[in-house]
Scaffold this motif. Structure first.
Motif, PDB file in Angstrom:
ATOM      1  N   ARG A 168     -38.905  17.278  43.309  1.00 40.29           N
ATOM      2  CA  ARG A 168     -38.616  18.658  43.698  1.00 40.29           C
ATOM      3  C   ARG A 168     -37.204  19.004  43.286  1.00 40.29           C
ATOM      4  NH1 ARG A 168     -39.065  19.779  49.671  1.00 40.29           N
ATOM      5  NH2 ARG A 168     -40.826  18.415  49.599  1.00 40.29           N
ATOM      6  N   TYR A 169     -36.926  20.294  43.266  1.00 36.89           N
ATOM      7  CA  TYR A 169     -35.564  20.740  42.982  1.00 36.89           C
ATOM      8  C   TYR A 169     -35.267  21.974  43.797  1.00 36.89           C
ATOM      9  CZ  TYR A 169     -37.555  24.321  39.872  1.00 36.89           C
ATOM     10  OH  TYR A 169     -38.262  25.381  39.366  1.00 36.89           O
ATOM     11  N   HIS A 170     -33.993  22.154  44.077  1.00 35.22           N
ATOM     12  CA  HIS A 170     -33.521  23.348  44.777  1.00 35.22           C
ATOM     13  C   HIS A 170     -32.896  24.260  43.730  1.00 35.22           C
ATOM     14  CE1 HIS A 170     -31.963  25.734  48.112  1.00 35.22           C
ATOM     15  NE2 HIS A 170     -30.918  25.931  47.326  1.00 35.22           N
ATOM     16  N   TYR A 171     -33.298  25.530  43.746  1.00 39.94           N
ATOM     17  CA  TYR A 171     -32.752  26.489  42.796  1.00 39.94           C
ATOM     18  C   TYR A 171     -32.067  27.623  43.536  1.00 39.94           C
ATOM     19  CZ  TYR A 171     -36.921  29.152  44.015  1.00 39.94           C
ATOM     20  OH  TYR A 171     -37.895  29.817  44.709  1.00 39.94           O
TER      21      TYR A 171
ATOM     22  N   ARG B 297     -31.513  34.714  45.293  1.00 42.03           N
ATOM     23  CA  ARG B 297     -32.783  34.102  45.696  1.00 42.03           C
ATOM     24  C   ARG B 297     -32.696  32.604  45.464  1.00 42.03           C
ATOM     25  NH1 ARG B 297     -38.212  32.975  43.559  1.00 42.03           N
ATOM     26  NH2 ARG B 297     -39.617  33.170  45.322  1.00 42.03           N
ATOM     27  N   GLU B 298     -33.167  31.843  46.458  1.00 38.18           N
ATOM     28  CA  GLU B 298     -33.151  30.397  46.331  1.00 38.18           C
ATOM     29  C   GLU B 298     -34.374  29.799  47.000  1.00 38.18           C
ATOM     30  OE1 GLU B 298     -30.286  28.102  48.780  1.00 38.18           O
ATOM     31  OE2 GLU B 298     -29.595  30.078  49.401  1.00 38.18           O
ATOM     32  N   GLY B 299     -34.632  28.561  46.672  1.00 36.33           N
ATOM     33  CA  GLY B 299     -35.765  27.874  47.272  1.00 36.33           C
ATOM     34  C   GLY B 299     -35.949  26.485  46.708  1.00 36.33           C
ATOM     35  N   GLU B 300     -37.067  25.881  47.067  1.00 38.73           N
ATOM     36  CA  GLU B 300     -37.439  24.550  46.600  1.00 38.73           C
ATOM     37  C   GLU B 300     -38.751  24.675  45.846  1.00 38.73           C
ATOM     38  OE1 GLU B 300     -36.103  21.339  47.545  1.00 38.73           O
ATOM     39  OE2 GLU B 300     -34.398  22.302  48.523  1.00 38.73           O
ATOM     40  N   PHE B 301     -38.894  23.877  44.771  1.00 36.80           N
ATOM     41  CA  PHE B 301     -40.143  23.872  44.039  1.00 36.80           C
ATOM     42  C   PHE B 301     -40.372  22.498  43.447  1.00 36.80           C
ATOM     43  CE2 PHE B 301     -43.260  25.532  40.884  1.00 36.80           C
ATOM     44  CZ  PHE B 301     -44.106  26.128  41.796  1.00 36.80           C
TER      45      PHE B 301
ATOM     46  N   PRO C 295     -30.577  19.685  39.902  1.00 35.19           N
ATOM     47  CA  PRO C 295     -30.875  18.268  40.112  1.00 35.19           C
ATOM     48  C   PRO C 295     -32.263  18.048  40.743  1.00 35.19           C
ATOM     49  CG  PRO C 295     -28.622  18.739  40.793  1.00 35.19           C
ATOM     50  CD  PRO C 295     -29.280  20.066  40.484  1.00 35.19           C
ATOM     51  N   VAL C 296     -32.983  17.105  40.152  1.00 36.45           N
ATOM     52  CA  VAL C 296     -34.325  16.751  40.615  1.00 36.45           C
ATOM     53  C   VAL C 296     -34.216  15.627  41.632  1.00 36.45           C
ATOM     54  CG1 VAL C 296     -36.569  15.816  39.909  1.00 36.45           C
ATOM     55  CG2 VAL C 296     -35.386  17.474  38.447  1.00 36.45           C
ATOM     56  N   GLN C 297     -34.937  15.770  42.719  1.00 34.94           N
ATOM     57  CA  GLN C 297     -34.973  14.777  43.796  1.00 34.94           C
ATOM     58  C   GLN C 297     -36.394  14.238  43.946  1.00 34.94           C
ATOM     59  OE1 GLN C 297     -32.072  14.041  45.426  1.00 34.94           O
ATOM     60  NE2 GLN C 297     -31.121  15.511  44.033  1.00 34.94           N
ATOM     61  N   PRO C 298     -36.538  13.022  44.503  1.00 34.83           N
ATOM     62  CA  PRO C 298     -37.889  12.549  44.827  1.00 34.83           C
ATOM     63  C   PRO C 298     -38.541  13.524  45.813  1.00 34.83           C
ATOM     64  CG  PRO C 298     -36.271  10.798  45.115  1.00 34.83           C
ATOM     65  CD  PRO C 298     -35.516  12.069  44.876  1.00 34.83           C
ATOM     66  N   GLY C 299     -39.864  13.530  45.859  1.00 36.95           N
ATOM     67  CA  GLY C 299     -40.620  14.412  46.740  1.00 36.95           C
ATOM     68  C   GLY C 299     -40.109  14.428  48.129  1.00 36.95           C
TER      69      GLY C 299
END
Length: 142
Positions: free
Chosen positions: A56-59, A65-69, A138-142
């Protein structure tokens, strides 16, 4: 935090994969799951009712606007598999030229059946997408 309609659900990925219809799509979805797990090193997680995500990543956009996907993943649809490679605006034409039969959407690759594509090249595409995404958010584990 996330205003996305597509969010992690906590549902069982294995149960979902077993229930995919028709059976050929279920077998292919299980093969895609193995490929994504191997390539990403992340455990799968259900996002919404039908997307399996890895990482997942936080944008945060300039608009605020922001979120997780999900960082990458797929959805086994009846007609074709939808494969999500983020960020969708990168140029992967050199890899896609070697992939095999597919169609493109904005951040989505459509594959009718896995026999139509080279799975090693698909793995290369997944890795490239994760690397490019991680350079932006930055990409994080699920």
């Amino acid at each position: 935090m996330s205003g996305n309609k597509t969010a992690p659900t906590g549902a069982s990925v294995e149960d979902f994969l077993q229930a995919v219809e028709p059976e050929r799509k279920s077998v292919e979805a299980q093969e895609l799951n193995r490929l994504f797990c191997e390539v990403t090193g992340y455990q799968p997680q259900m996002w919404g009712p039908s997307i399996i995500g890895y990482g997942r990543y936080h944008y945060r956009y300039a608009t605020g606007r922001e979120g997780e996907f999900l960082a990458t993943g797929f959805a086994p649809r009846r007609a074709r598999h939808s494969i999500y490679i983020m960020p969708g605006y990168q140029d992967y034409s050199a890899i896609l030229a070697r992939l095999g039969k597919h169609r493109l959407g904005k951040s989505c690759l459509y594959v009718n059946k896995l026999a139509d594509v080279d799975l090693d090249v698909l793995g290369e595409l997944i890795r490239a997408g994760l690397k490019d995404l991680d350079a932006i958010w930055p990409v994080q584990p699920g």
